[in-house]
Design a protein around this motif. Structure first.
Motif, PDB file in Angstrom:
ATOM      1  N   ALA A 275       0.823  -1.205   0.000  1.00  0.00           N
ATOM      2  CA  ALA A 275       0.000   0.000   0.000  1.00  0.00           C
ATOM      3  C   ALA A 275       0.858   1.257   0.000  1.00  0.00           C
ATOM      4  N   GLU A 276       1.948   1.228   0.751  1.00  0.00           N
ATOM      5  CA  GLU A 276       2.805   2.409   0.874  1.00  0.00           C
ATOM      6  C   GLU A 276       3.662   2.642  -0.359  1.00  0.00           C
ATOM      7  N   THR A 277       4.111   1.566  -1.010  1.00  0.00           N
ATOM      8  CA  THR A 277       5.017   1.706  -2.151  1.00  0.00           C
ATOM      9  C   THR A 277       4.299   1.745  -3.490  1.00  0.00           C
ATOM     10  N   GLY A 278       3.058   1.254  -3.531  1.00  0.00           N
ATOM     11  CA  GLY A 278       2.355   1.169  -4.808  1.00  0.00           C
ATOM     12  C   GLY A 278       2.788  -0.003  -5.659  1.00  0.00           C
ATOM     13  N   ALA A 279       3.595  -0.903  -5.091  1.00  0.00           N
ATOM     14  CA  ALA A 279       4.072  -2.065  -5.840  1.00  0.00           C
ATOM     15  C   ALA A 279       2.921  -3.013  -6.161  1.00  0.00           C
ATOM     16  N   LEU A 280       3.092  -3.770  -7.236  1.00  0.00           N
ATOM     17  CA  LEU A 280       2.136  -4.824  -7.548  1.00  0.00           C
ATOM     18  C   LEU A 280       2.325  -5.992  -6.592  1.00  0.00           C
ATOM     19  N   LEU A 281       1.249  -6.712  -6.371  1.00  0.00           N
ATOM     20  CA  LEU A 281       1.263  -7.898  -5.525  1.00  0.00           C
ATOM     21  C   LEU A 281       0.591  -9.030  -6.280  1.00  0.00           C
ATOM     22  N   ALA A 282       1.131 -10.224  -6.160  1.00  0.00           N
ATOM     23  CA  ALA A 282       0.513 -11.427  -6.708  1.00  0.00           C
ATOM     24  C   ALA A 282       0.632 -12.521  -5.662  1.00  0.00           C
ATOM     25  N   ALA A 283      -0.261 -13.513  -5.723  1.00  0.00           N
ATOM     26  CA  ALA A 283      -0.303 -14.520  -4.669  1.00  0.00           C
ATOM     27  C   ALA A 283      -0.682 -15.878  -5.232  1.00  0.00           C
ATOM     28  N   SER A 290      -4.455 -12.820 -10.050  1.00  0.00           N
ATOM     29  CA  SER A 290      -4.009 -12.458  -8.701  1.00  0.00           C
ATOM     30  C   SER A 290      -3.109 -11.226  -8.666  1.00  0.00           C
ATOM     31  N   ILE A 291      -2.969 -10.502  -9.752  1.00  0.00           N
ATOM     32  CA  ILE A 291      -2.076  -9.346  -9.794  1.00  0.00           C
ATOM     33  C   ILE A 291      -2.877  -8.079  -9.528  1.00  0.00           C
ATOM     34  N   GLY A 292      -2.409  -7.267  -8.601  1.00  0.00           N
ATOM     35  CA  GLY A 292      -3.109  -6.018  -8.328  1.00  0.00           C
ATOM     36  C   GLY A 292      -2.335  -5.131  -7.382  1.00  0.00           C
ATOM     37  N   HIS A 293      -2.936  -3.989  -7.093  1.00  0.00           N
ATOM     38  CA  HIS A 293      -2.384  -3.052  -6.111  1.00  0.00           C
ATOM     39  C   HIS A 293      -3.166  -3.185  -4.808  1.00  0.00           C
ATOM     40  N   ILE A 294      -2.586  -2.663  -3.748  1.00  0.00           N
ATOM     41  CA  ILE A 294      -3.200  -2.704  -2.428  1.00  0.00           C
ATOM     42  C   ILE A 294      -3.463  -1.277  -1.959  1.00  0.00           C
ATOM     43  N   ALA A 295      -4.685  -1.020  -1.513  1.00  0.00           N
ATOM     44  CA  ALA A 295      -5.053   0.280  -0.949  1.00  0.00           C
ATOM     45  C   ALA A 295      -5.493   0.079   0.494  1.00  0.00           C
ATOM     46  N   LYS A 296      -5.143   1.011   1.337  1.00  0.00           N
ATOM     47  CA  LYS A 296      -5.589   0.968   2.727  1.00  0.00           C
ATOM     48  C   LYS A 296      -7.087   1.255   2.782  1.00  0.00           C
ATOM     49  N   ASN A 297      -7.771   0.565   3.698  1.00  0.00           N
ATOM     50  CA  ASN A 297      -9.211   0.753   3.866  1.00  0.00           C
ATOM     51  C   ASN A 297      -9.506   0.687   5.364  1.00  0.00           C
ATOM     52  N   GLY A 298      -9.160   1.773   6.089  1.00  0.00           N
ATOM     53  CA  GLY A 298      -9.289   1.750   7.544  1.00  0.00           C
ATOM     54  C   GLY A 298      -8.283   0.784   8.134  1.00  0.00           C
ATOM     55  N   GLU A 299      -8.776  -0.170   8.936  1.00  0.00           N
ATOM     56  CA  GLU A 299      -7.905  -1.186   9.527  1.00  0.00           C
ATOM     57  C   GLU A 299      -7.715  -2.383   8.600  1.00  0.00           C
ATOM     58  N   SER A 300      -8.393  -2.374   7.465  1.00  0.00           N
ATOM     59  CA  SER A 300      -8.256  -3.462   6.506  1.00  0.00           C
ATOM     60  C   SER A 300      -7.662  -2.905   5.209  1.00  0.00           C
ATOM     61  N   PHE A 301      -7.802  -3.672   4.133  1.00  0.00           N
ATOM     62  CA  PHE A 301      -7.172  -3.313   2.875  1.00  0.00           C
ATOM     63  C   PHE A 301      -8.138  -3.580   1.723  1.00  0.00           C
ATOM     64  N   ARG A 302      -7.833  -2.987   0.590  1.00  0.00           N
ATOM     65  CA  ARG A 302      -8.648  -3.206  -0.615  1.00  0.00           C
ATOM     66  C   ARG A 302      -7.723  -3.657  -1.729  1.00  0.00           C
ATOM     67  N   PHE A 303      -8.077  -4.777  -2.354  1.00  0.00           N
ATOM     68  CA  PHE A 303      -7.312  -5.301  -3.483  1.00  0.00           C
ATOM     69  C   PHE A 303      -7.855  -4.694  -4.759  1.00  0.00           C
ATOM     70  N   VAL A 304      -6.970  -4.077  -5.549  1.00  0.00           N
ATOM     71  CA  VAL A 304      -7.373  -3.418  -6.788  1.00  0.00           C
ATOM     72  C   VAL A 304      -6.738  -4.196  -7.948  1.00  0.00           C
ATOM     73  N   PRO A 305      -7.465  -5.114  -8.575  1.00  0.00           N
ATOM     74  CA  PRO A 305      -6.870  -5.925  -9.641  1.00  0.00           C
ATOM     75  C   PRO A 305      -6.409  -5.055 -10.803  1.00  0.00           C
ATOM     76  N   VAL A 306      -5.350  -5.517 -11.479  1.00  0.00           N
ATOM     77  CA  VAL A 306      -4.892  -4.810 -12.662  1.00  0.00           C
ATOM     78  C   VAL A 306      -5.977  -4.852 -13.729  1.00  0.00           C
ATOM     79  N   GLN A 307      -5.996  -3.828 -14.558  1.00  0.00           N
ATOM     80  CA  GLN A 307      -6.853  -3.841 -15.743  1.00  0.00           C
ATOM     81  C   GLN A 307      -6.171  -4.699 -16.803  1.00  0.00           C
ATOM     82  N   TRP A 308      -6.847  -5.741 -17.227  1.00  0.00           N
ATOM     83  CA  TRP A 308      -6.236  -6.648 -18.207  1.00  0.00           C
ATOM     84  C   TRP A 308      -5.930  -5.910 -19.502  1.00  0.00           C
TER      85      TRP A 308
END
Length: 310
Positions: A275-283, A290-308
């Motif tokens: 979330a802090e670096t803006g790096a892509l994450l895959a799992a 499974s590729i996307g960015h991570i955004a903070k959402n209060g105490e949790s997080f939001r997964f933002v998938p890449v646009q294909w």
């Protein structure tokens, strides 16, 4: 919610070459600076939903699955591996579940899908194993695979992971009873087959230019993630550190975690980092690709998938 909605099945068809049997894409590529990364679906693993959240109430778990139009009892757990090309090095990250597991009949397709992408197994110079669970080493255990790999292929596994599987501790896991014996067997076979190829590392190892592995622990004591960094861009393949439920609920523990409390801390640190670096994450176990960015959402997080990008 109707049972019809919950029981939607994947579509397959014999289109294209005979025997392909697949209508949906099974690989997706991105470029990270000068490094190519391809996510490949090994298939899906049907598992009890209870293993996705062992430290919460059934009502809370049901609410999460209901909100995603998923069944409450069984969940199709995505299983992904990755292929990375950096210069002259071709690196496979994990190998899928392989064969021999009747209850995982819809997975074990990594080798087939590598071949369909035109990848010769002999071209792979390095393999990184995030951890030695059977759905990560099993593809290498399939009969005939070792003979098709180059004899000097380097298989990078953390020293702590190799040591752990000499006498694994399942006391904090919550798995179906058939799973621990299968995990032990797969890990032992992997070491027996590839002992001479295993390159142990302690905390970090540079596998190729811009490609490194680092130990996180948690899921297993020697679990590692793989960082791909080039020209100011970054992608981290987090293996089993993060599951689908964890973006909303990072403290929910997974039944396959050998160190569940440490795993939660590791997960939150990786999510905050992305979330802090803006790096892509895959799992390994987030819905393909499974590729996307991570955004903070209060105490949790939001997964933002890449646009294909077609």
């Amino acid at each position: 919610m109707s049972e019809t909605t919950r029981n939607v099945q994947p579509v397959t068809a014999n289109l294209g070459k005979e025997g392909s049997g697949e209508l949906v894409p099974s690989r997706y590529a991105v470029r990270v600076g000068d490094v190519d990364v391809v996510l490949i679906s090994d298939g899906v693993l049907p598992l009890p939903t209870s293993t996705m959240s062992t430290n919460v109430s059934e009502a809370d778990r049901n609410a999460w699955f209901d909100g995603r139009f998923l069944q409450r009892d069984m969940f199709d757990w995505a299983l992904n591996v990755a292929l990375v090309r950096s210069g002259e090095r071709l690196i496979l990250i994990d190998s899928g579940v392989g064969d021999g597991f009747e209850y995982f009949a819809r997975a074990g397709r990594s080798v087939m899908r590598l071949e369909s992408a035109g990848i010769d197994l002999a071209a792979i110079t390095d393999i990184v194993i995030t951890h030695m669970h059977m759905d990560h080493v099993g593809g290498l255990n399939v009969d005939g695979v070792k003979a098709r790999l180059r004899p000097d292929v380097r298989i990078h596994v953390s020293a702590a992971e190799v040591e752990f599987w000499k006498n694994p501790d399942f006391s904090k896991t919550v798995m179906p009873e058939t799973v621990p014996p299968a995990l032990r067997k797969a890990a032992a076979k992997f070491v027996e087959l590839y002992g001479e190829n295993i390159v142990r590392f302690d905390q970090t190892v540079e596998v190729a230019a811009g490609v490194s592995a680092r130990v996180t622990g948690g899921h297993t004591p020697g679990h590692c993630v793989v960082d791909v960094a080039s020209k100011g861009e970054k992608l981290t393949f987090v293996g089993d550190a993060i599951f689908e439920v964890n973006f909303d609920n990072p403290r929910w523990q997974n039944g396959f975690e050998h160190e569940p409390e440490i795993a939660a801390d590791v997960r939150i640190a990786l999510l905050n980092e992305a979330a802090e670096t803006g790096a892509l994450l895959a799992a390994a176990h987030v819905a393909f690709p499974s590729i996307g960015h991570i955004a903070k959402n209060g105490e949790s997080f939001r997964f933002v998938p890449v646009q294909w990008d077609y």
